[in-house]
Scaffold this motif. Structure first.
Motif, mmCIF file in Angstrom:
data_model
loop_
_atom_site.group_PDB
_atom_site.id
_atom_site.type_symbol
_atom_site.label_atom_id
_atom_site.label_comp_id
_atom_site.label_asym_id
_atom_site.label_seq_id
_atom_site.Cartn_x
_atom_site.Cartn_y
_atom_site.Cartn_z
ATOM 1 N N MET A 148 0.861 -1.178 0.000
ATOM 2 C CA MET A 148 0.000 0.000 0.000
ATOM 3 C C MET A 148 0.901 1.233 0.000
ATOM 4 N N LEU A 149 0.510 2.233 -0.746
ATOM 5 C CA LEU A 149 1.291 3.456 -0.870
ATOM 6 C C LEU A 149 0.422 4.675 -0.597
ATOM 7 N N TYR A 150 1.039 5.699 -0.025
ATOM 8 C CA TYR A 150 0.386 6.996 0.048
ATOM 9 C C TYR A 150 0.918 7.856 -1.102
ATOM 10 N N TRP A 151 -0.010 8.351 -1.902
ATOM 11 C CA TRP A 151 0.334 9.188 -3.046
ATOM 12 C C TRP A 151 -0.683 10.315 -3.116
ATOM 13 N N HIS A 152 -0.208 11.548 -3.105
ATOM 14 C CA HIS A 152 -1.091 12.720 -3.049
ATOM 15 C C HIS A 152 -2.093 12.601 -1.891
ATOM 16 N N LYS A 153 -1.583 12.137 -0.745
ATOM 17 C CA LYS A 153 -2.334 12.040 0.506
ATOM 18 C C LYS A 153 -3.498 11.050 0.454
ATOM 19 N N GLU A 154 -3.449 10.121 -0.501
ATOM 20 C CA GLU A 154 -4.475 9.084 -0.589
ATOM 21 C C GLU A 154 -3.818 7.717 -0.582
ATOM 22 N N LEU A 155 -4.542 6.713 -0.064
ATOM 23 C CA LEU A 155 -4.000 5.359 0.040
ATOM 24 C C LEU A 155 -4.275 4.597 -1.254
ATOM 25 N N TRP A 156 -3.222 4.072 -1.837
ATOM 26 C CA TRP A 156 -3.313 3.315 -3.082
ATOM 27 C C TRP A 156 -2.895 1.870 -2.825
ATOM 28 N N LEU A 157 -3.588 0.941 -3.468
ATOM 29 C CA LEU A 157 -3.249 -0.477 -3.372
ATOM 30 C C LEU A 157 -2.419 -0.874 -4.579
ATOM 31 N N ILE A 158 -1.364 -1.650 -4.345
ATOM 32 C CA ILE A 158 -0.499 -2.095 -5.435
ATOM 33 C C ILE A 158 -0.206 -3.586 -5.276
ATOM 34 N N ASP A 159 0.287 -4.173 -6.355
ATOM 35 C CA ASP A 159 0.902 -5.501 -6.364
ATOM 36 C C ASP A 159 -0.028 -6.606 -5.857
ATOM 37 N N HIS A 160 -0.885 -7.090 -6.750
ATOM 38 C CA HIS A 160 -1.760 -8.229 -6.439
ATOM 39 C C HIS A 160 -1.276 -9.512 -7.112
ATOM 40 N N GLY A 161 0.001 -9.531 -7.506
ATOM 41 C CA GLY A 161 0.526 -10.685 -8.222
ATOM 42 C C GLY A 161 0.577 -11.961 -7.423
ATOM 43 N N ALA A 162 0.571 -11.865 -6.085
ATOM 44 C CA ALA A 162 0.602 -13.071 -5.249
ATOM 45 C C ALA A 162 -0.792 -13.581 -4.915
ATOM 46 N N ALA A 163 -1.826 -12.865 -5.371
ATOM 47 C CA ALA A 163 -3.199 -13.306 -5.116
ATOM 48 C C ALA A 163 -3.542 -14.520 -5.988
ATOM 49 N N LEU A 164 -4.689 -15.132 -5.681
ATOM 50 C CA LEU A 164 -5.171 -16.288 -6.464
ATOM 51 C C LEU A 164 -4.091 -17.355 -6.589
ATOM 52 N N TYR A 165 -3.348 -17.588 -5.503
ATOM 53 C CA TYR A 165 -2.160 -18.437 -5.589
ATOM 54 C C TYR A 165 -2.470 -19.881 -5.938
ATOM 55 N N PHE A 166 -3.719 -20.315 -5.797
ATOM 56 C CA PHE A 166 -4.110 -21.677 -6.155
ATOM 57 C C PHE A 166 -3.841 -21.975 -7.626
ATOM 58 N N HIS A 167 -3.820 -20.921 -8.473
ATOM 59 C CA HIS A 167 -3.710 -21.178 -9.911
ATOM 60 C C HIS A 167 -2.309 -21.600 -10.357
ATOM 61 N N HIS A 168 -1.360 -21.620 -9.424
ATOM 62 C CA HIS A 168 -0.040 -22.136 -9.791
ATOM 63 C C HIS A 168 -0.050 -23.659 -9.906
ATOM 64 N N SER A 169 -1.069 -24.296 -9.363
ATOM 65 C CA SER A 169 -1.196 -25.749 -9.510
ATOM 66 C C SER A 169 -2.614 -26.176 -9.894
ATOM 67 N N TRP A 170 -3.618 -25.350 -9.508
ATOM 68 C CA TRP A 170 -5.045 -25.655 -9.702
ATOM 69 C C TRP A 170 -5.481 -26.907 -8.947
ATOM 70 N N ASN A 171 -4.722 -27.334 -7.960
ATOM 71 C CA ASN A 171 -5.114 -28.493 -7.161
ATOM 72 C C ASN A 171 -6.267 -28.135 -6.229
ATOM 73 N N ASN A 172 -7.363 -28.879 -6.289
ATOM 74 C CA ASN A 172 -8.520 -28.703 -5.389
ATOM 75 C C ASN A 172 -9.043 -27.263 -5.371
ATOM 76 N N TRP A 173 -9.003 -26.585 -6.505
ATOM 77 C CA TRP A 173 -9.394 -25.182 -6.516
ATOM 78 C C TRP A 173 -10.880 -24.993 -6.242
#
Length: 266
Positions: A148-173
């Motif tokens: 999370m970053l503060y930019w122009h006094k507002e909170l911004w969310l970044i970097d969701h690349g580690a989300a949905l981690y089940f899709h690296h194998s799709w086992n029991n998704w």
């Protein structure tokens, strides 16, 4: 928060490799594109491949639809000749392996990393962010790495690349879609997230099945053809839609588990 309409990301051509960002294992970089803007470039040839790009795209665009501040996401074309003049052999190999369509996020120049010791987030916003990460099974919003970053006094969310981690194998998704997210106990904002029930009601009204389908439809077909157990790209795409829809249908129990984890922390 203001609801945003999902639209097709712009496509830019990378013109200049500026500098590496070595904080993560995926070796992102700051790069300039033909629109003269700087982007944090995520490479398809990095360790987690196009899976991280898909998670970044889905996670970022869901967050944007729900009204969070998210850097603009673009598709970034990398020419096969781009890395030939790069003196660093490791970076040159990465660029060669990333020819074609990559993903970029608008670079928030001058932004400051969110620090839970210094910065404060109100209960509603904390609950909204926790809700998002419960949906995306995002393990990467911890005190060690808040993304999370503060930019122009507002909170911004970044970097969701580690989300949905089940899709690296799709086992029991299919089963994972229904289950609580145990790693939520490590979430940097969980102690503040006292309004998950209200947020769930608000967000489920926005993140409709149609909205999920529209966001998943943004995934380039070529990204769905690599390292996949599915016979057809559209079957692969449908699996993401099914996961997210199923997860929302089971969110009452998922939220209860997160609330129990919060009670233990506070």
């Amino acid at each position: 928060m203001t609801k945003r309409i999902t639209s097709q990301p712009r496509t830019v051509k990378v013109t200049r490799y500026v500098s590496p960002l070595r904080e993560g294992g995926s070796m992102p970089a700051i790069a300039e594109a033909d629109d003269d803007f700087l982007y944090v470039l995520k490479f398809r040839g990095a360790g987690q491949g196009v899976k991280a790009l898909i998670a970044e795209l889905i996670g970022g665009e869901i967050a944007r639809l729900l009204g969070f501040k998210i850097p603009e996401i673009v598709f970034a074309e990398l020419d096969e000749a781009f890395g030939r003049t790069e003196p660093d052999e490791e970076i040159q190999d990465l660029l060669k392996a990333s020819t074609g369509l990559n993903l970029g996020l608008h670079y928030l120049s001058g932004s400051i990393t969110y620090d839970p010791v210094v910065n404060t987030v109100d209960s509603l916003l904390a609950s909204q962010i926790v809700w998002l990460d419960l949906l995306l099974v995002n393990m990467d919003r911890t005190a060690r790495n808040t993304n999370m970053l503060y930019w122009h006094k507002e909170l911004w969310l970044i970097d969701h690349g580690a989300a949905l981690y089940f899709h690296h194998s799709w086992n029991n998704w299919e089963e994972m879609a229904k289950k609580p997210f145990k790693l939520i106990s490590d979430h940097v904002l969980l102690p503040l997230a006292a309004e998950l029930d209200q947020v769930d009601e608000d967000f489920q009204a926005v993140l409709t099945p149609e909205a999920i389908e529209n966001i998943v439809a943004l995934i380039p077909e070529e990204w769905l053809c690599y390292d996949t157990p599915f016979e057809h790209p559209e079957t692969h795409r449908d699996a993401y839609v099914s996961f997210l829809k199923t997860r929302l249908l089971n969110f009452e129990n998922i939220i209860k588990d997160a609330q129990h984890a919060r009670e233990i922390l506070i």
